[in-house]
Design a protein around this motif. Structure first.
Motif, PDB file in Angstrom:
ATOM      1  N   ARG A  23       0.753  -1.226   0.251  1.00 33.75           N
ATOM      2  CA  ARG A  23      -0.187  -0.059  -0.182  1.00 33.75           C
ATOM      3  C   ARG A  23       0.834   1.446   0.040  1.00 33.75           C
ATOM      4  NH1 ARG A  23      -4.800  -0.017   4.087  1.00 33.75           N
ATOM      5  NH2 ARG A  23      -5.509  -1.267   2.309  1.00 33.75           N
ATOM      6  N   ARG A  24       2.059   1.480   0.658  1.00 35.22           N
ATOM      7  CA  ARG A  24       2.823   2.421   1.013  1.00 35.22           C
ATOM      8  C   ARG A  24       3.620   2.737  -0.509  1.00 35.22           C
ATOM      9  NH1 ARG A  24       5.169   1.641   6.877  1.00 35.22           N
ATOM     10  NH2 ARG A  24       3.152   1.664   7.800  1.00 35.22           N
ATOM     11  N   ARG A  25       3.727   1.633  -1.208  1.00 39.49           N
ATOM     12  CA  ARG A  25       4.441   1.809  -2.338  1.00 39.49           C
ATOM     13  C   ARG A  25       3.345   2.262  -3.669  1.00 39.49           C
ATOM     14  NH1 ARG A  25       6.330  -3.849  -3.673  1.00 39.49           N
ATOM     15  NH2 ARG A  25       5.761  -4.356  -1.339  1.00 39.49           N
ATOM     16  N   ARG A  26       2.152   1.879  -3.338  1.00 41.35           N
ATOM     17  CA  ARG A  26       1.112   2.359  -4.300  1.00 41.35           C
ATOM     18  C   ARG A  26       1.013   4.019  -3.787  1.00 41.35           C
ATOM     19  NH1 ARG A  26      -2.245  -1.305  -6.770  1.00 41.35           N
ATOM     20  NH2 ARG A  26      -2.043  -3.388  -5.857  1.00 41.35           N
ATOM     21  N   ASP A  74       0.049   4.946   7.437  1.00 37.94           N
ATOM     22  CA  ASP A  74       1.040   4.824   6.308  1.00 37.94           C
ATOM     23  C   ASP A  74       1.477   6.379   6.083  1.00 37.94           C
ATOM     24  OD1 ASP A  74       0.640   2.055   5.416  1.00 37.94           O
ATOM     25  OD2 ASP A  74      -1.477   2.659   4.923  1.00 37.94           O
ATOM     26  N   LEU A  75       0.800   7.189   5.957  1.00 39.13           N
ATOM     27  CA  LEU A  75       1.268   8.739   5.842  1.00 39.13           C
ATOM     28  C   LEU A  75       2.316   9.163   6.877  1.00 39.13           C
ATOM     29  CD1 LEU A  75      -2.003  10.443   4.153  1.00 39.13           C
ATOM     30  CD2 LEU A  75       0.091   9.478   3.003  1.00 39.13           C
ATOM     31  N   PRO A  76       2.166   8.825   8.139  1.00 37.55           N
ATOM     32  CA  PRO A  76       3.000   9.341   8.981  1.00 37.55           C
ATOM     33  C   PRO A  76       4.127   8.793   9.001  1.00 37.55           C
ATOM     34  CG  PRO A  76       0.878   8.933  10.185  1.00 37.55           C
ATOM     35  CD  PRO A  76       0.866   8.607   8.770  1.00 37.55           C
ATOM     36  N   ALA A  77       4.312   7.281   8.615  1.00 45.99           N
ATOM     37  CA  ALA A  77       5.381   6.728   8.327  1.00 45.99           C
ATOM     38  C   ALA A  77       6.215   7.126   7.148  1.00 45.99           C
ATOM     39  CB  ALA A  77       5.165   5.271   8.074  1.00 45.99           C
TER      40      ALA A  77
END
Length: 218
Positions: A23-26, A74-77
């Motif tokens: 998801r983070r790569r998306r 995801d966004l904070p990371a």
């Protein structure tokens, strides 16, 4: 064709860990085409990609869960890793152009949804060094692998590595790093014989990320 890996990857191992979840790569991929988005729009885009890949239906409940995952995890990371800029007060997400963002795009371009285990296995400098040693120099016993890895870490000749330092590296390889690389099918390790052997075909993600020049040799 045999992959040439002369030096450990220049991609930050911690960044590989951050980007291991597909998801983070998306998210990074979506922001390549659009410089800034609201969290709601970003969630909708990422969810649409996931639904298409999994051939599932987008529901209101899935939208809510996606948005919650993005804003709380995801966004904070990704913001903390320097990959993107997340303004929590306004709810907007913007692309960045620094070294971490460029490395993230390199990781995204080299991987797909099935590469999570590979990225997690490579998310340590010692494992990257070990893989590079075995692929470039061939099968070896644990003691020799540990001395080669310690030499890379100390930037010295293998013969100059103190015995206690080599022993410490060997212990960590045996109990932690070799099992991790073995579970990801990046190396073969016999814990009884203590012999390390490279696999026949490394994943394309390893080829792209750990070969500095992206070269192969016969």
């Amino acid at each position: 064709m045999a992959l040439k890996i002369e030096e450990p990857s220049q991609v930050d191992p911690e960044l590989m860990q951050v980007l291991a979840p597909p998801r983070r790569r998306r998210i990074v991929s979506v922001l390549e085409d659009i410089d800034a988005l609201s969290t709601e729009s970003l969630a909708a885009s990422v969810l649409a990609d996931e639904a298409t890949a999994a051939a599932t239906i987008v529901t209101d409940d899935r939208r809510r869960r996606m948005h919650s995952s993005l804003v709380h995890a995801d966004l904070p990371a990704l913001d903390d890793a320097g990959v993107l800029e997340y303004d929590r007060s306004s709810g907007w997400v913007a692309a960045r152009s620094g070294p971490a963002a460029r490395s993230a795009r390199r990781i995204v371009s080299a991987t797909d949804d099935d590469d999570r285990a590979t990225l997690e296995a490579l998310a340590h400098e010692r494992r990257q060094a070990l893989l590079a040693c075995v692929v470039s120099k061939g099968p070896c016993d644990l003691e020799r692998a540990a001395r080669r890895v310690a030499a890379r870490e100390r930037d010295c000749e293998a013969a100059a590595v103190p015995s206690d330092a080599a022993d410490d590296v060997a212990t960590s390889l045996h109990h932690v790093h070799l099992p991790k690389l073995g579970a990801a099918d990046l190396l073969h390790y016999d814990p009884e014989e203590k012999v390390v052997v490279s696999v026949d075909d490394l994943p394309s993600a390893v080829t792209a990320l750990l070969s500095p020049a992206g070269t192969e040799s016969a």
